[in-house]
Design a protein around this motif. Structure first.
Motif, PDB file in Angstrom:
ATOM      1  N   TRP A  95       0.835  -1.203   0.000  1.00  0.00           N
ATOM      2  CA  TRP A  95       0.000   0.000   0.000  1.00  0.00           C
ATOM      3  C   TRP A  95       0.872   1.256   0.000  1.00  0.00           C
ATOM      4  O   TRP A  95       1.712   1.451   0.884  1.00  0.00           O
ATOM      5  N   GLY A  96       0.629   2.128  -0.994  1.00  0.00           N
ATOM      6  CA  GLY A  96       1.312   3.422  -1.042  1.00  0.00           C
ATOM      7  C   GLY A  96       2.802   3.315  -1.331  1.00  0.00           C
ATOM      8  O   GLY A  96       3.291   2.254  -1.719  1.00  0.00           O
ATOM      9  N   PRO A  97       3.542   4.433  -1.098  1.00  0.00           N
ATOM     10  CA  PRO A  97       3.018   5.732  -0.669  1.00  0.00           C
ATOM     11  C   PRO A  97       2.204   6.399  -1.778  1.00  0.00           C
ATOM     12  O   PRO A  97       2.377   6.089  -2.952  1.00  0.00           O
ATOM     13  N   CYS A  98       1.333   7.302  -1.378  1.00  0.00           N
ATOM     14  CA  CYS A  98       0.399   7.934  -2.303  1.00  0.00           C
ATOM     15  C   CYS A  98       0.767   9.368  -2.636  1.00  0.00           C
ATOM     16  O   CYS A  98       0.151   9.965  -3.514  1.00  0.00           O
ATOM     17  N   ILE A  99       1.727   9.921  -1.920  1.00  0.00           N
ATOM     18  CA  ILE A  99       2.145  11.302  -2.130  1.00  0.00           C
ATOM     19  C   ILE A  99       3.660  11.320  -2.326  1.00  0.00           C
ATOM     20  O   ILE A  99       4.406  10.758  -1.521  1.00  0.00           O
ATOM     21  N   SER A 100       4.092  11.924  -3.394  1.00  0.00           N
ATOM     22  CA  SER A 100       5.512  11.906  -3.746  1.00  0.00           C
ATOM     23  C   SER A 100       6.338  12.753  -2.777  1.00  0.00           C
ATOM     24  O   SER A 100       5.817  13.643  -2.094  1.00  0.00           O
ATOM     25  N   ASP A 101       7.641  12.474  -2.746  1.00  0.00           N
ATOM     26  CA  ASP A 101       8.542  13.293  -1.931  1.00  0.00           C
ATOM     27  C   ASP A 101       8.491  14.751  -2.375  1.00  0.00           C
ATOM     28  O   ASP A 101       8.583  15.665  -1.552  1.00  0.00           O
ATOM     29  N   TYR A 102       8.327  14.968  -3.669  1.00  0.00           N
ATOM     30  CA  TYR A 102       8.224  16.336  -4.187  1.00  0.00           C
ATOM     31  C   TYR A 102       7.046  17.065  -3.570  1.00  0.00           C
ATOM     32  O   TYR A 102       7.169  18.205  -3.094  1.00  0.00           O
ATOM     33  N   HIS A 103       5.885  16.403  -3.523  1.00  0.00           N
ATOM     34  CA  HIS A 103       4.681  17.047  -2.992  1.00  0.00           C
ATOM     35  C   HIS A 103       4.700  17.144  -1.467  1.00  0.00           C
ATOM     36  O   HIS A 103       3.919  17.898  -0.890  1.00  0.00           O
ATOM     37  N   LYS A 104       5.587  16.398  -0.839  1.00  0.00           N
ATOM     38  CA  LYS A 104       5.736  16.501   0.614  1.00  0.00           C
ATOM     39  C   LYS A 104       6.771  17.551   1.008  1.00  0.00           C
ATOM     40  O   LYS A 104       6.996  17.782   2.198  1.00  0.00           O
ATOM     41  N   SER A 105       7.394  18.202   0.039  1.00  0.00           N
ATOM     42  CA  SER A 105       8.515  19.094   0.335  1.00  0.00           C
ATOM     43  C   SER A 105       8.105  20.496   0.783  1.00  0.00           C
ATOM     44  O   SER A 105       8.920  21.216   1.359  1.00  0.00           O
ATOM     45  N   LYS A 106       6.870  20.905   0.548  1.00  0.00           N
ATOM     46  CA  LYS A 106       6.450  22.265   0.888  1.00  0.00           C
ATOM     47  C   LYS A 106       5.523  22.340   2.102  1.00  0.00           C
ATOM     48  O   LYS A 106       5.681  23.217   2.948  1.00  0.00           O
ATOM     49  N   PRO A 107       4.532  21.463   2.246  1.00  0.00           N
ATOM     50  CA  PRO A 107       3.675  21.544   3.439  1.00  0.00           C
ATOM     51  C   PRO A 107       4.329  20.848   4.626  1.00  0.00           C
ATOM     52  O   PRO A 107       5.320  20.131   4.497  1.00  0.00           O
ATOM     53  N   GLU A 108       3.742  21.061   5.809  1.00  0.00           N
ATOM     54  CA  GLU A 108       4.108  20.284   6.993  1.00  0.00           C
ATOM     55  C   GLU A 108       3.406  18.936   6.901  1.00  0.00           C
ATOM     56  O   GLU A 108       2.186  18.873   6.734  1.00  0.00           O
ATOM     57  N   VAL A 109       4.157  17.849   7.010  1.00  0.00           N
ATOM     58  CA  VAL A 109       3.618  16.510   6.768  1.00  0.00           C
ATOM     59  C   VAL A 109       3.628  15.705   8.068  1.00  0.00           C
ATOM     60  O   VAL A 109       4.639  15.672   8.781  1.00  0.00           O
ATOM     61  N   THR A 110       2.496  15.058   8.355  1.00  0.00           N
ATOM     62  CA  THR A 110       2.364  14.259   9.569  1.00  0.00           C
ATOM     63  C   THR A 110       1.762  12.901   9.238  1.00  0.00           C
ATOM     64  O   THR A 110       0.752  12.815   8.539  1.00  0.00           O
ATOM     65  N   THR A 111       2.406  11.845   9.746  1.00  0.00           N
ATOM     66  CA  THR A 111       1.827  10.502   9.688  1.00  0.00           C
ATOM     67  C   THR A 111       1.059  10.266  10.981  1.00  0.00           C
ATOM     68  O   THR A 111       1.594  10.426  12.075  1.00  0.00           O
ATOM     69  N   LEU A 112      -0.208   9.875  10.847  1.00  0.00           N
ATOM     70  CA  LEU A 112      -1.072   9.746  12.020  1.00  0.00           C
ATOM     71  C   LEU A 112      -1.576   8.309  12.146  1.00  0.00           C
ATOM     72  O   LEU A 112      -1.993   7.694  11.159  1.00  0.00           O
ATOM     73  N   GLY A 113      -1.504   7.788  13.354  1.00  0.00           N
ATOM     74  CA  GLY A 113      -2.053   6.477  13.655  1.00  0.00           C
ATOM     75  C   GLY A 113      -3.136   6.584  14.708  1.00  0.00           C
ATOM     76  O   GLY A 113      -3.416   7.665  15.241  1.00  0.00           O
ATOM     77  N   ALA A 114      -3.754   5.468  15.036  1.00  0.00           N
ATOM     78  CA  ALA A 114      -4.849   5.461  16.007  1.00  0.00           C
ATOM     79  C   ALA A 114      -4.371   5.981  17.357  1.00  0.00           C
ATOM     80  O   ALA A 114      -3.318   5.584  17.868  1.00  0.00           O
ATOM     81  N   ASN A 115      -5.162   6.892  17.919  1.00  0.00           N
ATOM     82  CA  ASN A 115      -4.925   7.517  19.224  1.00  0.00           C
ATOM     83  C   ASN A 115      -3.731   8.461  19.250  1.00  0.00           C
ATOM     84  O   ASN A 115      -3.384   8.988  20.316  1.00  0.00           O
TER      85      ASN A 115
END
Length: 257
Positions: A95-115
């Protein structure tokens, strides 16, 4: 995932937006058509503050990158937040990744799990557990001082599901089948009715409707669940707009939405 509802576009698959929440505009699960439908319904993607993707199935992520480009002014500014499951952001097995490193280079990026909880200004976002085909899939609960909005994302019902969505004023759920027609990884109407009774939101919304739900009158299913629970229940429609102030106000009428 109901592939037939997606590929036939019997209902639009662009996800949904929460606008002007803590001064932010958020797009959740931007599947096929999210960009063009945003403009169709008068929502400028360039004014987004965040993009949230629950898991790595195509009907939830395909327009995420183009919305990120809009949010960051064509990838020219460091702006906005991107929040997703492990599979979406980093990739997990097949599964994934669905967003390229290029598109992750400008916004703040967070991986979120349960709780897991991430704070953005005065807003807290909590990951909620799911049971789905993508084992890292996550729902989102948006917690603010005056309102809490929960989104189950794609999940089957399980005994402790309500604990992840407790205190929700608005409960949005993927409900793919009518009545008690269960399939793995998804809720049916009867499951949603049980969840609503356990959470007791002010408003509950069925979205991500599958083909069987679409052809079996989702509005009637919503009315049935409302009668069972005593909670206002809506079946999402293409282009539906809900005024959050009316939901939270003391004088709202059930026909205001």
């Amino acid at each position: 995932m109901d592939a037939f509802a997606t590929i036939t576009q019997k209902r639009m698959t662009g996800g949904f937006r929460i606008d002007d929440i803590d001064g932010k505009n958020l797009h959740i699960d931007p599947g096929p058509g999210a960009l063009i439908r945003s403009y169709q319904f008068g929502r400028d993607p360039r004014k987004l503050s965040g993009v949230f993707v629950s898991h790595s199935h195509t009907d939830h992520y395909t327009d995420a990158e183009v919305l990120i480009e809009a949010m960051t002014k064509g990838m020219t500014r460091r702006k906005g937040i991107v929040v997703g499951s492990l599979s979406v952001i980093e990739g997990f097995k097949q599964w994934g990744p669905c967003i390229s490193d290029y598109h992750k280079s400008k916004p703040e990026v967070t991986t979120l799990g349960a709780n897991k909880i991430k704070k953005f200004g005065d807003m807290k976002v909590k990951g909620t557990k799911t049971i789905h085909g993508d084992p890292t899939a996550v729902g989102f609960q948006f917690q603010l001082k005056d309102i809490t909005i929960s989104y189950t994302a794609d999940t089957e019902y399980f005994e402790k599901l309500h604990k992840y969505h407790r205190s929700a004023d608005i409960l949005v759920a993927s409900v793919i089948r009518p009545r008690d027609e269960r399939i793995p990884g998804h809720m049916c109407s009867d499951d949603f009715s049980k969840l609503i009774a356990e959470v007791s939101p002010k408003l509950a919304i069925m979205t991500h409707l599958g083909m069987k739900m679409i052809i079996n009158n989702p509005e009637r299913e919503a009315e049935r669940i409302q009668e069972e629970t005593g909670v206002k229940v809506l079946a999402a429609r293409d282009g539906m707009h809900i005024n959050l102030d009316q939901v939270m106000g003391q004088q709202q009428r059930l026909d205001d939405y």
